[in-house]
Scaffold this active site. Structure first.
Site, short mmCIF file in Angstrom:
data_model
loop_
_atom_site.label_atom_id
_atom_site.label_comp_id
_atom_site.label_asym_id
_atom_site.label_seq_id
_atom_site.Cartn_x
_atom_site.Cartn_y
_atom_site.Cartn_z
CB SER A 198 1.16 45.40 5.65
OG SER A 198 0.93 44.65 4.47
CE LYS A 199 2.86 41.06 1.77
NZ LYS A 199 3.26 39.79 2.40
CE1 TYR B 107 -0.46 41.70 0.44
CE2 TYR B 107 0.08 42.90 -1.57
CZ TYR B 107 0.15 41.75 -0.80
OH TYR B 107 0.85 40.66 -1.26
N GLY C 200 -1.12 27.84 1.77
CA GLY C 200 -1.42 28.81 0.71
C GLY C 200 -0.82 28.39 -0.62
CB SER D 96 3.90 42.27 -2.37
OG SER D 96 3.21 42.71 -3.51
N GLY E 79 2.45 29.36 6.34
CA GLY E 79 1.60 29.65 5.18
C GLY E 79 1.71 28.54 4.16
CB ALA E 80 2.86 25.02 4.46
N1 LIG Z 1 -0.42 35.84 -4.96
C1 LIG Z 1 0.20 36.93 -5.32
O1 LIG Z 1 -0.02 37.46 -6.43
C2 LIG Z 1 1.23 37.54 -4.42
C3 LIG Z 1 2.03 38.57 -4.95
C4 LIG Z 1 3.00 39.13 -4.12
C5 LIG Z 1 3.18 38.71 -2.83
N2 LIG Z 1 2.37 37.71 -2.34
C6 LIG Z 1 2.60 37.31 -0.94
O2 LIG Z 1 2.96 35.94 -0.89
C7 LIG Z 1 2.47 35.35 0.32
C8 LIG Z 1 1.62 34.14 -0.03
O3 LIG Z 1 0.53 34.55 -0.85
P1 LIG Z 1 -0.44 33.49 -1.58
O4 LIG Z 1 -0.74 34.05 -2.91
O5 LIG Z 1 0.12 32.12 -1.47
O6 LIG Z 1 -1.74 33.65 -0.67
P2 LIG Z 1 -2.83 32.56 -0.24
O7 LIG Z 1 -2.91 31.46 -1.21
O8 LIG Z 1 -4.06 33.35 0.07
O9 LIG Z 1 -2.22 31.99 1.13
C9 LIG Z 1 -2.20 32.77 2.29
C10 LIG Z 1 -1.62 31.96 3.43
O10 LIG Z 1 -1.68 32.77 4.61
C11 LIG Z 1 -2.23 31.98 5.66
N3 LIG Z 1 -2.91 32.81 6.65
C12 LIG Z 1 -3.83 33.79 6.47
N4 LIG Z 1 -4.23 34.28 7.66
C13 LIG Z 1 -3.54 33.59 8.61
C14 LIG Z 1 -3.51 33.61 10.03
N5 LIG Z 1 -4.30 34.44 10.74
N6 LIG Z 1 -2.69 32.76 10.67
C15 LIG Z 1 -1.89 31.89 9.98
N7 LIG Z 1 -1.89 31.82 8.65
C16 LIG Z 1 -2.70 32.66 7.98
C17 LIG Z 1 -3.22 31.07 4.97
O11 LIG Z 1 -3.53 29.98 5.84
P3 LIG Z 1 -4.84 29.03 5.62
O12 LIG Z 1 -4.91 28.75 4.14
O13 LIG Z 1 -4.48 27.80 6.42
O14 LIG Z 1 -6.01 29.79 6.13
C18 LIG Z 1 -2.41 30.68 3.73
O15 LIG Z 1 -1.51 29.65 4.08
C19 LIG Z 1 1.69 36.47 1.05
O16 LIG Z 1 2.52 37.07 1.99
C20 LIG Z 1 1.37 37.43 -0.06
O17 LIG Z 1 1.19 38.75 0.42
C21 LIG Z 1 1.41 37.11 -3.10
#
Ligand SMILES: NC(=O)c1ccc[n+]([C@@H]2O[C@H](COP(=O)([O-])OP(=O)(O)OC[C@H]3O[C@@H](n4cnc5c(N)ncnc54)[C@H](OP(=O)(O)O)[C@@H]3O)[C@@H](O)[C@H]2O)c1
Length: 237
Positions: free
Chosen positions: A145-146, A142, A12, A129, A9-10
């Site tokens: 799943s978490k 969501y 993201g 999360s 997820g690098a």
């Molecule tokens: N943002 C928040 O407020 C928040 C809060 C709590 C927890 N989180 C958790 O933190 C983590 C990162 O979140 P983020 O905010 O950085 O989200 P993000 O910017 O949407 O990034 C999501 C990442 O998941 C990858 N991904 C999605 N579908 C995939 C698949 N089928 N195969 C491989 N990679 C896949 C994406 O890859 P591509 O970009 O290459 O498609 C991207 O690298 C997640 O687990 C999220 O649930 C986020």
């Protein structure tokens, strides 16, 4: 600090911040993302290797395992968040959410262990999360799943302790990112403002998560396993 770390997820927001920071703490990083385009433009000093892998497919998972070097740490920061009240929840979205957020971390660790790619004494960090322990309209898939991920991580921590491999979760609150932009699209301005006020230290940035991840990867946390660490600006106090 040293060691070879795979960041999934690098591409993201949070995974990118983690991957950018880890080399400054002395780690070597291997970057993985689904989008080849996003992965190609990532330029991180100290990044040894890039692996494109769509984890919704068996081939993607196998390619990631086959291409991974031997690892001292794994950070699973891929995730999806299909938000909808249960009445409107699509089965396909529910399944994809559990598949990537809860099943894939376990299957990947299983396959990396079988391929002997995870070294003794390694550290595994899953991005959970605050939603795992809070109820909110539209979050059933969501949050579920978490919560499943955290429960599985505790079991994995017990299973892998004899090898000195530690397994922990980080539970961020709302962090400015592509994912939280998606959350925002589903909420009114008033609801968003009220939510932001629930953070005593304010809403977070991706960089606010990286220190906790680096700590859990390092030997400084060598006696910590099976925990979920909230990194949420005080949201869950
Ligand atoms: N943002 C928040 O407020 C928040 C809060 C709590 C927890 N989180 C958790 O933190 C983590 C990162 O979140 P983020 O905010 O950085 O989200 P993000 O910017 O949407 O990034 C999501 C990442 O998941 C990858 N991904 C999605 N579908 C995939 C698949 N089928 N195969 C491989 N990679 C896949 C994406 O890859 P591509 O970009 O290459 O498609 C991207 O690298 C997640 O687990 C999220 O649930 C986020």
């Amino acid at each position: 600090m040293s060691g070879s770390i795979l960041v999934i997820g690098a591409t993201g927001s949070i995974g990118g911040a983690i991957a950018s920071h880890l080399p400054t703490d002395g780690f070597e990083v291997t970057l993985s993302g689904r989008s080849a385009e996003k992965l190609n433009i990532l330029s991180i000093d100290g990044a040894e290797q890039k692996i494109v892998a769509d984890l919704s497919t068996e081939e993607g998972r196998q390619a990631l395992v086959a291409s991974s070097p031997e690892l001292d740490g794994v950070v699973f920061a891929a995730g999806v968040a299909p938000l909808a009240p249960v009445r409107y929840l699509k089965e396909v979205d529910l399944e994809a959410c559990f598949q990537l957020n809860a099943c894939m971390p376990l299957l990947l660790v299983r396959d990396l262990l079988k391929a002997k790619k995870i070294n003794k004494g390694a550290s595994i960090v899953f991005l959970s999360s605050v939603s795992a322990s809070k109820g909110a309209v539209g979050y059933a898939a969501y949050s579920g799943s978490k919560a499943a991920l955290e429960a599985s991580a505790r079991c994995l921590a017990v299973e892998l302790a004899p090898k000195g491999i530690r397994v922990n979760c980080i539970a961020p609150g709302m962090v400015e990112s592509d994912m939280s932009d998606g959350f925002a699209e589903n909420a009114s301005a008033d609801a968003l403002e009220a939510h932001a006020k629930a953070y005593p230290l304010g809403v977070g940035r991706p960089q606010d998560v990286v220190g906790a991840v680096s700590f859990l990867l390092s030997d400084a946390s060598r006696w910590i396993t099976g925990v979920t660490l909230p990194v949420d600006g005080g949201f869950t106090i």
